[in-house]
Design a protein around this motif. Sequence first.
Motif, short mmCIF file in Angstrom:
data_model
loop_
_atom_site.label_atom_id
_atom_site.label_comp_id
_atom_site.label_asym_id
_atom_site.label_seq_id
_atom_site.Cartn_x
_atom_site.Cartn_y
_atom_site.Cartn_z
N ARG A 153 0.84 -1.20 0.00
CA ARG A 153 0.00 0.00 0.00
C ARG A 153 0.88 1.25 0.00
NH1 ARG A 153 -2.34 -0.89 5.33
NH2 ARG A 153 -3.57 1.00 4.94
N THR A 168 -5.70 4.26 1.46
CA THR A 168 -6.17 3.16 2.29
C THR A 168 -5.71 3.28 3.74
OG1 THR A 168 -4.26 1.74 1.76
CG2 THR A 168 -6.19 1.61 0.31
N ALA A 197 -6.45 -0.41 -3.15
CA ALA A 197 -7.71 0.16 -2.69
C ALA A 197 -8.80 -0.90 -2.70
CB ALA A 197 -8.11 1.34 -3.57
N THR A 202 -7.94 -3.62 0.12
CA THR A 202 -8.06 -3.12 1.49
C THR A 202 -9.50 -2.84 1.87
OG1 THR A 202 -5.85 -2.14 1.36
CG2 THR A 202 -7.31 -1.34 3.10
#
Length: 270
Positions: A123, A128, A206, A209
Amino acid sequence: MDIASPIPKNARGRFYHLDCAPGELAPYILTCGDPDRAQVIARRFTRVDMRRKNREFLTYTGIYQNIPVSVMATGIGAPASAIAIVEAANCVTPVTFIRLGTCGALQGDIQVGDLIITTSARRDENTTHAYAPADFVPQAAPVIVAALTAAAGDLKTPYHVGLTCTTADFYAGQGREAPGFPGLDPHKVARLSQAGVLNLEMEMSAYLTLAAVSTYRVRAGGVCLVVNNRITGQGLTTAHARRRAERRLIDVGLQALTILAAKDQREPHL
């Protein structure tokens, strides 16, 4: 616009960004950044029942081989993807997101035109981190990974399976030295490659998560077409080569959809 609602609605009572309301999206949603790709995918549907365009978001809902499906273009980046995920999941649940994207490869043996199926994502974006702790590593739904792998095998499309890095920026954020805009991490590509990361792109984390943290019934996964290799310098150099490769990506995505829907019919997933 109704701004009092946690999810703002427009004057037509639809969610503000997607311009969609409950009942207008299918439980299977294919997503991409590029609106042209969304149009190409929608042309493959047996029937199109709805088309909506607002800002960078373009959405079609219809039927593919008796499967209710939507395709949604969200533009570039995790922020827009997160908006789409939140609004879409408030339109339909359970919901399955399958991203059909493009990427740059980080391993020298991966050829341009190959597909990379994500199992988990780094990430390297900020969006997120509003939803999950910094050390959280999101995983693709195993059943989606299996469907995409089976589809690529059935269609004899070269593919790789593994770790994706999602970035917040295309230039310095992906280790590029754009003229006039020096970055802080010129060795990023080499470092990620050595760590076993297969590809760089800008949306996958995105989906994974938000699917993981949602209290709704959401699952997500995806596959990306390799349009360049950051290690070897190879790229899809002609428009014809790019279109042909994108057709293979879409073929695999639609085949995975049929595999997944058939499995869900036998064994309801959520």
